[in-house]
Design an enzyme around this catalytic site. Structure first.
Site, mmCIF file in Angstrom:
data_model
loop_
_atom_site.group_PDB
_atom_site.id
_atom_site.type_symbol
_atom_site.label_atom_id
_atom_site.label_comp_id
_atom_site.label_asym_id
_atom_site.label_seq_id
_atom_site.Cartn_x
_atom_site.Cartn_y
_atom_site.Cartn_z
ATOM 1 N N LEU A 186 66.429 -29.001 12.854
ATOM 2 C CA LEU A 186 67.519 -28.128 13.292
ATOM 3 C C LEU A 186 68.832 -28.897 13.423
ATOM 4 O O LEU A 186 69.898 -28.282 13.419
ATOM 5 C CB LEU A 186 67.151 -27.464 14.623
ATOM 6 C CG LEU A 186 65.908 -26.567 14.580
ATOM 7 C CD1 LEU A 186 65.590 -26.050 15.974
ATOM 8 C CD2 LEU A 186 66.071 -25.416 13.595
ATOM 9 N N GLN B 99 68.535 -33.349 21.204
ATOM 10 C CA GLN B 99 69.191 -32.435 20.255
ATOM 11 C C GLN B 99 70.137 -31.461 20.942
ATOM 12 O O GLN B 99 70.974 -30.851 20.271
ATOM 13 C CB GLN B 99 68.145 -31.644 19.454
ATOM 14 C CG GLN B 99 67.375 -32.503 18.447
ATOM 15 C CD GLN B 99 66.397 -31.662 17.663
ATOM 16 O OE1 GLN B 99 65.281 -31.439 18.111
ATOM 17 N NE2 GLN B 99 66.815 -31.183 16.512
ATOM 18 N N GLY C 191 59.898 -27.144 16.766
ATOM 19 C CA GLY C 191 59.961 -28.060 17.893
ATOM 20 C C GLY C 191 61.408 -28.382 18.196
ATOM 21 O O GLY C 191 62.313 -28.060 17.408
ATOM 22 N N HIS D 299 63.013 -38.272 17.619
ATOM 23 C CA HIS D 299 64.330 -37.953 18.190
ATOM 24 C C HIS D 299 64.583 -38.749 19.476
ATOM 25 O O HIS D 299 65.738 -39.034 19.811
ATOM 26 C CB HIS D 299 64.431 -36.457 18.517
ATOM 27 C CG HIS D 299 64.729 -35.584 17.336
ATOM 28 N ND1 HIS D 299 65.914 -35.644 16.657
ATOM 29 C CD2 HIS D 299 64.002 -34.610 16.725
ATOM 30 C CE1 HIS D 299 65.912 -34.740 15.676
ATOM 31 N NE2 HIS D 299 64.757 -34.102 15.688
ATOM 32 N N GLU E 149 59.341 -34.913 16.446
ATOM 33 C CA GLU E 149 60.059 -34.685 17.708
ATOM 34 C C GLU E 149 60.214 -35.980 18.499
ATOM 35 O O GLU E 149 61.280 -36.241 19.066
ATOM 36 C CB GLU E 149 59.361 -33.619 18.545
ATOM 37 C CG GLU E 149 59.283 -32.242 17.897
ATOM 38 C CD GLU E 149 60.604 -31.740 17.338
ATOM 39 O OE1 GLU E 149 61.661 -32.090 17.906
ATOM 40 O OE2 GLU E 149 60.586 -31.031 16.320
#
Ligand code: NI
Length: 178
Positions: free
Chosen positions: A101, A52, A47, A146, A143
């Site tokens: 990530l 990001q 995801g 974030h 996700e």
């Protein structure tokens, strides 16, 4: 379409509250989403959230048929989720390993709601409303965190279960740096 730079933990842009998307179906939004999928696929991610890549909007993507970073994970439908609202379906939580990530090379054990309802919109403004559990529920929570400036290490309760992926999971793809 292009692969964008993924911001890494320590960058203050990862700590912001994201803004709602107000215009749907635009070329700019479609181009952003295509870049996000290119970026996620290039990094073998499960995801990716818009913050990001430095875009402070309430937009996440996720989904895969199989994922080299999470080889035991069941498939999750490929999804574009905008302006999401998450509601747990019970008080039950589950612990499992997560990576990010934006936190390359590390994994941690993170408690998440086991089952939840989520709703929001796709890129055209069509409503999305789903009840999910397991890894799907975990990915959505990760996700959407974030979008509130929360990275998974901020949710770890037991720091004895936080470490380098190559040490914790040496069997994972050696080319996967995260
Ligand atoms: Ni992440």
């Amino acid at each position: 379409m292009s692969v964008r730079e993924i911001l890494k933990m320590g960058d203050p842009r990862l700590l912001r509250q994201a803004e709602p998307v107000t215009r749907f179906g635009t070329r700019d939004l479609q181009a952003l989403i295509e870049d996000m999928f290119d970026t996620m696929h290039a990094a073998s991610g499960a995801g990716l959230a818009a913050p990001q890549i430095g875009v402070n909007l309430q937009l996440v993507i996720f989904g895969f048929k199989a994922n080299t970073r999470y080889p035991d994970a069941p498939p999750v439908p490929e999804t574009v989720l905008i302006n999401p609202v998450l509601t747990p379906l019970s008080d039950e939580t589950s612990d499992d390993w997560e990576g990010c990530l934006s936190v390359p090379g590390l994994r941690g054990m993170v408690p998440r709601w086991t089952a939840l309802h989520y709703e929001g919109a796709d890129q055209h403004g069509n409503p999305i409303s789903r009840d999910v559990d397991g890894f799907h529920a975990r990915v959505v929570q990760h996700e959407c965190d974030h979008l509130a400036g929360i990275l998974y290490p901020m949710r770890i309760k037991d720091f004895s279960k936080f470490g380098y992926t190559a040490i914790l999971f040496p069997e994972l793809d050696a080319n996967s740096d995260d």
